[in-house]
Design a protein around this motif. Structure first.
Motif, PDB file in Angstrom:
ATOM      1  N   UNK A   1      -7.693  -7.329   1.524  1.00 52.06           N
ATOM      2  CA  UNK A   1      -6.417  -6.938   0.913  1.00 52.06           C
ATOM      3  C   UNK A   1      -6.656  -6.025  -0.283  1.00 52.06           C
ATOM      4  N   UNK A   2      -6.033  -4.874  -0.269  1.00 48.39           N
ATOM      5  CA  UNK A   2      -6.096  -3.962  -1.416  1.00 48.39           C
ATOM      6  C   UNK A   2      -4.758  -4.020  -2.136  1.00 48.39           C
ATOM      7  N   UNK A   3      -4.806  -4.153  -3.462  1.00 47.41           N
ATOM      8  CA  UNK A   3      -3.573  -4.244  -4.248  1.00 47.41           C
ATOM      9  C   UNK A   3      -3.501  -3.068  -5.219  1.00 47.41           C
TER      10      UNK A   3
ATOM     11  N   UNK B   1      -4.596  -5.207   4.709  1.00 43.67           N
ATOM     12  CA  UNK B   1      -3.286  -5.306   4.067  1.00 43.67           C
ATOM     13  C   UNK B   1      -3.316  -4.535   2.747  1.00 43.67           C
ATOM     14  N   UNK B   2      -2.252  -3.820   2.472  1.00 46.07           N
ATOM     15  CA  UNK B   2      -2.104  -3.146   1.183  1.00 46.07           C
ATOM     16  C   UNK B   2      -0.835  -3.679   0.527  1.00 46.07           C
ATOM     17  N   UNK B   3      -0.979  -4.218  -0.685  1.00 48.59           N
ATOM     18  CA  UNK B   3       0.174  -4.776  -1.390  1.00 48.59           C
ATOM     19  C   UNK B   3       0.446  -3.979  -2.666  1.00 48.59           C
ATOM     20  N   UNK B   4       1.686  -3.508  -2.810  1.00 49.91           N
ATOM     21  CA  UNK B   4       2.073  -2.852  -4.063  1.00 49.91           C
ATOM     22  C   UNK B   4       3.344  -3.493  -4.588  1.00 49.91           C
ATOM     23  N   UNK B   5       3.696  -3.176  -5.835  1.00 47.83           N
ATOM     24  CA  UNK B   5       4.829  -3.870  -6.450  1.00 47.83           C
ATOM     25  C   UNK B   5       6.168  -3.337  -5.957  1.00 47.83           C
ATOM     26  N   UNK B   6       6.428  -2.052  -6.221  1.00 42.94           N
ATOM     27  CA  UNK B   6       7.714  -1.526  -5.750  1.00 42.94           C
ATOM     28  C   UNK B   6       7.677  -0.017  -5.598  1.00 42.94           C
TER      29      UNK B   6
ATOM     30  N   UNK C   1      -3.707   0.758  11.149  1.00 40.11           N
ATOM     31  CA  UNK C   1      -3.878  -0.692  11.335  1.00 40.11           C
ATOM     32  C   UNK C   1      -3.484  -1.476  10.085  1.00 40.11           C
ATOM     33  N   UNK C   2      -3.230  -0.751   8.988  1.00 41.91           N
ATOM     34  CA  UNK C   2      -2.983  -1.414   7.706  1.00 41.91           C
ATOM     35  C   UNK C   2      -1.541  -1.936   7.631  1.00 41.91           C
ATOM     36  N   UNK C   3      -1.391  -3.181   7.234  1.00 38.06           N
ATOM     37  CA  UNK C   3      -0.049  -3.708   7.003  1.00 38.06           C
ATOM     38  C   UNK C   3       0.314  -3.473   5.540  1.00 38.06           C
TER      39      UNK C   3
ATOM     40  N   UNK D   1       2.275 -13.142   3.412  1.00 39.92           N
ATOM     41  CA  UNK D   1       0.916 -13.490   3.858  1.00 39.92           C
ATOM     42  C   UNK D   1       0.972 -14.562   4.947  1.00 39.92           C
ATOM     43  N   UNK D   2       1.924 -15.493   4.807  1.00 40.09           N
ATOM     44  CA  UNK D   2       2.066 -16.553   5.811  1.00 40.09           C
ATOM     45  C   UNK D   2       2.419 -15.977   7.176  1.00 40.09           C
ATOM     46  N   UNK D   3       3.253 -14.936   7.162  1.00 32.67           N
ATOM     47  CA  UNK D   3       3.634 -14.285   8.417  1.00 32.67           C
ATOM     48  C   UNK D   3       2.429 -13.625   9.071  1.00 32.67           C
ATOM     49  N   UNK D   4       1.613 -12.969   8.216  1.00 36.87           N
ATOM     50  CA  UNK D   4       0.460 -12.226   8.729  1.00 36.87           C
ATOM     51  C   UNK D   4      -0.658 -13.146   9.185  1.00 36.87           C
ATOM     52  N   UNK D   5      -0.772 -14.280   8.519  1.00 38.75           N
ATOM     53  CA  UNK D   5      -1.913 -15.165   8.733  1.00 38.75           C
ATOM     54  C   UNK D   5      -1.369 -16.594   8.845  1.00 38.75           C
TER      55      UNK D   5
END
Ligand SMILES: [Zn+2]
Length: 309
Positions: free
Chosen positions: A38-40, A86-91, A109-111, A164-168
């Motif tokens: 996961x990259x944030x 997975x890439x997570x950003x704030x907004x 492939x990145x979510x 994350x629960x949905x993905x994993x």
């Protein structure tokens, strides 16, 4: 605009090339022990994803020591994002570059997860009646700084846990349990400081960077910003005069600056009004300590409570 799209295409191209080169070794190593890669985007998101993941995933953040408002990812950062699961950003209002990257990432492939998705954002004070368009960008209308209000942080942590629960789904229970414990600690912060701020003599505080609107609202305080919503934004001479008058009228003793913003403006004010300077950290850059996110947030709330009592 055109120049920008060409830049993005170039960055995306390099991302693929770099991604393809660096992929094999790093991947094999981390996959043995960690689940998702996961990259944030920046510290609060990184800290939340980490706390909710526990030991399950390999989490990194791309932002360096420069503030998130003016941050633009390097080609290495883009490569890291393309190499992630997975890439997570704030907004998309705080990190418009992430919003622009989103459509092309959707084809990879990145979510991509927007951690504040669905959260109610407040307008930047003074811009309540403005409409998007006519040279006004959406990102300038909405205040992104939800991570400085313990209740909003709890909300965001839950959004991250749900995504994350949905993905994993195999680890859903872990994510939900960690989010619950994070939220409980965040609610405790609110409960602890609510009565302290209620009893405070001073309700108004002055900041250099208006990052604390949600925090102020949560605890019934008023924040007055010296600079605008961005640390790089210098106020006009008229605004400066207004603040000098404000400081006199409301007997403001302290101006809060942030460590990574220019304090030139604040220094001028100190000289002309006699107030003292203290630091409130908007937590936009990872603090150099081992504390948890909520501990770092509490440090700030504590400084404010001490000042206003
Ligand atoms: Zn900010």
């Amino acid at each position: 605009m055109k120049k920008r799209s060409i830049l993005w295409l170039t960055l995306v191209f390099f991302a693929f090339v770099l991604g393809a080169c660096g992929q094999k070794n790093s991947r094999d190593k981390s996959d043995e022990t960690k689940g998702m890669k996961i990259v944030t985007s920046f510290y609060p998101v990184y800290a939340m994803v980490k706390e909710i993941s526990g030991d399950l995933n390999d989490i990194r953040m791309i932002q360096s020591s420069s503030g998130i408002h003016s941050f633009e990812p390097s080609s290495n950062d883009i490569a890291a994002i393309y190499d992630a699961d997975v890439f997570v950003y704030h907004s998309h209002t705080l990190e418009p570059w992430a919003g622009s990257l989103d459509p092309s990432l959707q084809k990879s492939k990145v979510t991509v997860l927007e951690a504040s998705e669905g959260m109610a954002l407040e307008r930047v004070p003074g811009l309540e009646d403005m409409e998007v368009g006519d040279g006004i960008d959406e990102k300038n209308l909405y205040d992104p700084h939800t991570w400085l209000d313990p209740e909003k942080v709890a909300e965001e942590a839950q959004i991250i846990a749900d995504k994350l629960s949905e993905l994993d789904s195999a680890n859903k229970e872990n994510y939900q349990k960690n989010a619950q414990s994070f939220s409980a600690k965040a609610h405790d912060l609110t409960k602890k400081y609510q009565p302290i701020f209620e009893k405070a003599n001073q309700k108004t505080f002055v900041t250099q960077h208006t990052a604390f609107s949600y925090l102020a609202k949560r605890f019934g305080l008023n924040q007055l910003g010296i600079a605008g919503i961005s640390p790089d934004q210098e106020p006009s001479p008229r605004q400066l005069t207004e603040i000098q008058e404000f400081v006199k009228t409301y007997k403001v003793r302290t101006i809060f600056t942030e460590s990574n913003a220019s304090s030139k403006v604040a220094d001028t004010l100190v000289k002309s009004t006699g107030v003292s300077l203290k630091t409130l950290n908007p937590l936009e850059v990872a603090p150099q300590n081992d504390k948890s996110y909520l501990e770092n947030l509490e440090d700030n709330i504590e400084i404010l409570a001490e000042e206003l009592k």
